[in-house]
Write a protein that holds these residues in place. Structure first.
Motif, PDB file in Angstrom:
ATOM      1  N   LEU B 251      37.557  89.689  74.232  1.00 13.62           N
ATOM      2  CA  LEU B 251      37.762  88.545  75.123  1.00 13.62           C
ATOM      3  C   LEU B 251      36.566  88.394  76.055  1.00 13.62           C
ATOM      4  O   LEU B 251      36.060  87.295  76.296  1.00 13.62           O
ATOM      5  N   CYS B 258      30.423  81.950  76.485  1.00 12.25           N
ATOM      6  CA  CYS B 258      30.673  80.661  77.120  1.00 12.25           C
ATOM      7  C   CYS B 258      29.969  80.558  78.463  1.00 12.25           C
ATOM      8  O   CYS B 258      29.520  79.484  78.864  1.00 12.25           O
TER       9      CYS B 258
ATOM     10  N   ILE C 278      34.914  75.151  83.646  1.00 11.03           N
ATOM     11  CA  ILE C 278      35.826  76.204  83.204  1.00 11.03           C
ATOM     12  C   ILE C 278      37.128  76.049  83.987  1.00 11.03           C
ATOM     13  O   ILE C 278      37.108  75.928  85.211  1.00 11.03           O
ATOM     14  N   VAL C 335      35.594  75.355  78.719  1.00 13.97           N
ATOM     15  CA  VAL C 335      36.501  76.452  78.393  1.00 13.97           C
ATOM     16  C   VAL C 335      37.793  76.302  79.176  1.00 13.97           C
ATOM     17  O   VAL C 335      37.777  76.064  80.387  1.00 13.97           O
ATOM     18  N   ILE C 337      41.217  78.460  79.816  1.00 13.54           N
ATOM     19  CA  ILE C 337      41.878  79.743  79.600  1.00 13.54           C
ATOM     20  C   ILE C 337      43.334  79.624  80.042  1.00 13.54           C
ATOM     21  O   ILE C 337      43.610  79.430  81.219  1.00 13.54           O
ATOM     22  N   ILE C 357      39.519  76.743  73.741  1.00 10.51           N
ATOM     23  CA  ILE C 357      40.781  77.068  74.413  1.00 10.51           C
ATOM     24  C   ILE C 357      41.119  78.523  74.116  1.00 10.51           C
ATOM     25  O   ILE C 357      41.260  78.915  72.951  1.00 10.51           O
ATOM     26  N   ILE C 358      41.191  79.319  75.170  1.00  3.91           N
ATOM     27  CA  ILE C 358      41.574  80.722  75.023  1.00  3.91           C
ATOM     28  C   ILE C 358      42.987  80.872  75.570  1.00  3.91           C
ATOM     29  O   ILE C 358      43.266  80.423  76.679  1.00  3.91           O
ATOM     30  N   ILE C 360      46.296  83.454  76.325  1.00  2.00           N
ATOM     31  CA  ILE C 360      46.860  84.806  76.404  1.00  2.00           C
ATOM     32  C   ILE C 360      48.346  84.655  76.671  1.00  2.00           C
ATOM     33  O   ILE C 360      48.741  83.998  77.632  1.00  2.00           O
TER      34      ILE C 360
END
Lengths: 385, 260, 397
Positions: B251, B258, C278, C335, C337, C357-358, C360
């Motif tokens: 991660l 990025c 971000i 980004v 998250i 696109i992250i 969790i």
């Protein structure tokens, strides 16, 4: 269980339930933590017409009786006994006016209670007068057109938050129980002040303070009913209000049971939800039986009182003892079911257990209630023999 | 002051879920509620009534069961309720809806203020308020967040903008659409509920409104739904696996790419 | 009217299952349609025996649709600048105009507009109708509505686009009402239908659970509002040539029945989530405000802005200006998250066009992974603290 409520009684339950679910439950932990008086919630209760529940229609109220207020208090008690106590104490405070006040007095105070612009409090207890009301030392002396009050009342619920106080004071020491009278004192009267707010184990959203009367002068017509009738009014007032305390017990017991069952279904130990263990099932079953039995008794006692105001005492005391002892036990058992989590402030049962204790104490301890029931039994069996 | 509040019955959004298997809305047990923004409009109307006197009439267009939200509104302080209902209204877009609502409001015995929520949570168009005002030929303000003053002739208020607010005033009669910030809606009162139970609700049909059939419902709607489909997901589902430490490491590398 | 031919119908119930509005119920094996039918046609498409048809009693076309030509963009001018959404709309409008083979125009209204019309041309407009007047200094629905209405009546564009901003959403519905045009709010997609050049306007409906494509078959102009950050602007081209036409409206059309007494700018949130590169977003999975503290830390370390799902905002962990989704803001960062966000469609519509696109989340079946370019299944409270450590170490270097 279905208690076959009328449509209007069901509406009372619905309104009180919505206030409980949408306003009281989301705020109860914070009010408890900060020991904050629930002004906003009481305002909403007034706006929903529930402060007028027990006030006759001619003063703008709903015209209900003991049963109607029991239905509302059960719901509020399910949310928070601290908030509910602030509401109930106002009813208690205005009952002497409702029961024995002059027409002028009712016209003056009842509409203000209904609209929620003012709240009431009932001032009986003193440092040396708790269960034994004959120890009252506060005095009232007539001086021209004014009564002059001197003395200190202790642990008065809504003290400092109410605007209308019904105060018991001795007007003739030589007459014993016939020497006490009931007065209305307003928050702005000269010579009237408050002690600091008490720190309590539970019901921390409610305010409890000393009331201090130092040559407090009030107009002559603030005497409620006749001189010397103070104790009789106190007894009648408490007989009428105790089923309300019992209803708080039912509400709190129900809430504790709800929390315990929901948790027991979720909590997994030894690979199974703990509700599948008989030890837990039996605890929950006993809790459910006791809550339901209390509800049935309280509802019926309240209906009895509304129909037979001349013989309230025994029914009133019986339901108060039964339902509040139940609340203490069920809340304690709920903490046991939630175990470690139950002991933490994060879960609501910890507060329920703290709150439940006062129900066995205020408006006459459960020991005093048993005395009353015993004396009533003695009277009944003497009459019948 | 005569206040009209337009309300809509909508499915409770927090209950609406997409069934991932069938890609249809799981609507079992989805409750019908008063559009939350309309509840704020109603509260604003009832507060104005309490402050300045007058009456609050609630009006809704919908199927017969929309009567429920009217009763709910009366329990919360409205005085009268009107249901605008006719099969001919079905399928109306905002153009046809504002036409119908305007006809219904014009049929009332006058009005000083019309209140609407800023939008309905099922359609989210926010078009009915402005469109309705235009049809009634009255001035309007959208996104009202605070009413500063209201007399019989003029209303002064704050309108939310994208970067602050405007203080504005307009002559009555007028229309407002309100945002949530304007007030905290009350819980229905006991007397209100009793009144709502007994209340006779007036129904306006297309014939009552003497409406042009060409302007109603599906037929009167310039917009048409050409197709309905489930939203598409891009879904390459590339997953980072391994122990927590390995996951964090990957991660972190991804983030570093990025960031730099 | 939705018509079901019961002679053909086999009572299979597919239509009932398909209907998003709950308008069809099977009674004794026969489908019945109630008033909640929206005539979307979903049931028509799925009926295997073709028993369902929609009969539209068509309204006679008001006018010859061919008289209407050209694509227009309303360019919002506020606080001495053109709102960025105008350039995004010019990007979308340019594409539509080229496909239709027509010109693209912008309407610029306000006071003190010198030098601004040119930038609209640089972003793709062929023509700019400039209405520069002190009466337009403050936005009023009356004045802005009248001016746009008159221009539409005079020039007859076939498409009018506007930003779904507080201003656009306020006065565009009024214009649509006066010119009897269909208006589609909050479009996320705009296409031209090849066969007849109709504008296909796609928007989320029903709280974003379904997408609906809307058309306006018989009226012109076809009007739509589009939310900021949904469309992409074209590259600015300072060499582009275009025409600027100054419009002088009639004085009576500039009168407003609403008087603006004062216009107040309120302090903006520290970081505007729609402008951040971000975005670090949290949902129900963060459990409480403390969970959000981790998120704020992460945002500080990566230089991002904190956003949230509606669940987190409703729980009071973070304020409404941070909300992303159908009822919040649309964002399009480099980004995104998503921490502890399940990915309900209402949220996804507000962030799905982000570059990376992250996600969790501890639930491997969470729908957020369907839009994620990179997914991590795990416990937020294990992963985030370790990630923060690493990022801190990196910053230290």
């Amino acid at each position: 269980m279905d208690y076959f409520l009328t449509e209007e009684q069901q509406m009372i339950v619905d309104v009180a339930r919505q206030i409980t679910d949408e306003l009281i439950i989301p705020q109860r932990a914070e009010l408890d933590e900060k020991e904050e008086f629930p002004h906003e919630i009481l305002g909403a209760i007034a706006q929903a017409d529930l402060f007028g529940l027990y006030v006759p229609e001619k003063y703008g109220g709903y015209g209900g009786g003991c049963f109607e207020i029991v239905l509302a208090l059960e719901q509020f008690g399910r949310g928070c006994v601290g908030v509910a106590t602030s509401y109930a104490a106002s009813a208690l405070g205005i009952y002497p006016v409702l029961l024995s006040g002059s027409e002028e007095m009712k016209d003056k105070y009842l509409p203000e209670i209904v609209s929620g612009t003012k709240r009431a409090a009932f001032a009986l207890t003193e440092a040396n007068a708790g269960s034994d009301a004959s120890g009252i030392q506060t005095t009232a002396v007539l001086d021209g057109d004014e009564w002059v009050l001197n003395g200190t009342k202790q642990w008065i619920t809504n003290g400092g938050e109410a605007q209308i106080y019904t105060v018991v004071a001795i007007t003739d020491k030589s007459k014993g129980a016939r020497g006490a009278s009931m007065f209305v004192v307003e928050d702005t009267d000269p010579g009237f002040s408050y002690g600091p707010k008490e720190k309590k184990l539970g019901i921390r959203a409610s305010a409890t303070r000393e009331l201090v009367f130092k040559d407090c002068r009030i107009p002559k017509d603030r005497l409620v009913g006749r001189k010397g009738m103070g104790f009789i009014m106190v007894m009648k007032t408490l007989d009428l209000s105790r089923p309300g305390i019992a209803a708080l017990g039912v509400g709190l017991g129900q809430a504790a049971l709800d929390e315990a069952v929901v948790y027991a279904k979720q909590r997994v130990q030894f690979g199974r939800p703990i509700i599948s263990f008989q030890a837990v099932q039996h605890m929950l079953a006993d809790m459910a039986i006791e809550v339901e039995a209390s509800r049935a008794l309280v509802y019926n006692a309240a209906k009895h009182i509304a129909a037979h105001p001349e013989s309230m005492s025994k029914a009133s005391s019986m339901c108060k003892v039964f339902a509040t002892d139940m609340a203490m036990k069920v809340a304690t058992d709920a903490v046991q079911v939630l175990a470690g989590y139950g002991y933490m402030r994060e879960y609501p049962v910890e507060k329920m257990m703290r709150d439940a204790k006062i129900l066995q104490i205020y408006e006459g301890t459960n020991q005093i209630q048993r005395n009353v029931i015993g004396q009533e039994l003695n009277k009944e069996y003497t009459r019948n023999s | 002051m005569k206040i009209v509040v337009c309300i809509k019955q909508v499915p409770d959004a927090k209950d609406v879920r997409l069934d991932p298997k069938t890609n249809t809305l799981a609507r079992e047990g989805v409750a019908s509620i008063m559009n939350p923004y309309d509840r704020h409009a109603l509260e604003a109307g009832v507060c104005l009534k309490e402050q300045y006197g007058g009456t609050v009439t609630v009006l809704t267009m919908g199927p017969p069961q929309a009567e429920e939200v009217l009763r709910d509104a009366v329990a919360c302080g409205a005085d009268e309720a009107i249901l605008v209902s006719d099969r001919a209204f079905a399928g109306a877009d905002t153009w046809a809806t504002t036409y119908t609502l305007a006809k219904a409001i014009e049929k009332l015995d006058g009005y000083d203020l019309v209140l609407c929520g800023k939008q309905a949570i099922d359609g989210d168009t926010a078009q009915v308020g402005p469109g309705l005002a235009q049809r009634l030929n009255i001035p309007y303000i959208t996104y009202a967040r605070k009413i500063n003053e209201c007399t019989r002739e003029v209303i002064r208020l704050e309108r939310m903008t994208d970067d602050g607010y405007d203080e504005v005033e307009m002559d009555l009669p007028a229309l407002l659409t309100v945002v949530k910030e304007i007030n905290e809606p009350r819980i229905p009162s006991l007397k209100g509920k009793m009144k709502a139970k007994k209340l006779q609700i007036t129904t306006y049909t297309a014939a009552d409104l003497k409406a042009d059939p060409n302007c109603l419902g599906l037929k009167g709607s310039p917009t048409q739904v050409a197709r309905v489909f489930s939203p598409e997901m891009r879904g390459d589902r590339s997953m980072i696996t391994g122990t927590v430490a390995e996951q964090v490491e990957q991660l972190f590398e991804k983030l570093e790419d990025c960031l730099s | 009217m939705l018509r079901i031919d019961l002679d053909i119908c086999i009572g299979c119930g597919v239509c009932e299952e398909t209907c998003s509005f709950g308008a069809i119920t099977l009674e004794d094996g026969e489908p019945r349609v109630d008033d909640s039918c929206n005539f979307c046609g979903a049931c028509v498409d799925v009926c295997e025996v073709e028993a369902i048809t929609i009969e539209r009693e068509e309204k006679a076309a008001r006018a010859d649709l061919s008289e209407w030509s050209g694509v227009w963009v309303f360019a919002e001018f506020r606080n001495k600048r053109i709102a960025p959404v105008a350039f995004e709309l010019l990007g979308a409008g340019r594409r539509l105009a080229d496909q239709l083979g027509v010109s693209l125009s912008a309407v610029l209204m306000g006071s003190g507009l010198d030098g601004h019309a040119e930038s609209l041309i640089g972003y793709g407009a062929d023509t700019v109708y400039r209405v520069d007047h002190p009466a337009l200094a403050h936005f009023t629905d009356d004045a802005y509505g009248n001016v746009l209405e008159d221009l539409v009546r005079e020039h007859k564009p076939e498409i009018v686009l506007a930003g779904a901003t507080a201003i656009g959403r306020s006065f565009i519905p009024r214009v649509a009402t006066t010119v009897d045009a269909g208006l589609t709010a909050d479009c996320t997609g705009l296409e031209i239908r090849e066969e007849d050049g109709a504008l296909l306007q796609t928007r989320p409906a029903f709280g974003g659970n379904i997408m609906a494509t809307i058309i306006c078959p018989h009226t012109r102009p076809q009007m739509a509002t589009v939310r900021p950050m949904v469309m992409r602007p074209n590259e600015f081209d300072s060499d582009r040539q275009g025409e600027i036409i100054d419009v002088i409206p009639d004085a009576n059309r500039l009168e407003s029945r609403v008087r603006v007494l004062r216009s107040v700018m309120e302090e903006q949130d520290k970081v505007n989530i729609t402008e951040a590169d971000i975005v670090v977003a949290g949902g129900r999975g963060l459990e409480n405000e403390k969970g959000f503290a981790l998120l704020h830390e992460l945002a500080d370390l990566v230089g991002g802005a904190v956003a949230a799902s509606r669940a987190a905002v409703d729980s009071g962990w973070v304020s409404y200006p941070h909300q992303v989704g159908q009822t919040g803001k649309t964002v399009c960062p480099k980004v995104y998250i998503a921490c502890g966000i399940s990915g309900a469609i209402q949220h996804v519509v507000g962030m799905q066009s982000s570059d990376t696109i992250i996600a969790i989340n501890k639930d491997p079946d969470a729908p957020i992974f369907d839009v994620a370019t990179c997914g991590v299944v795990g416990d937020i409270f294990e992963i985030l603290p370790q990630l923060l450590e690493k990022l801190k170490a990196r910053k230290g270097k």
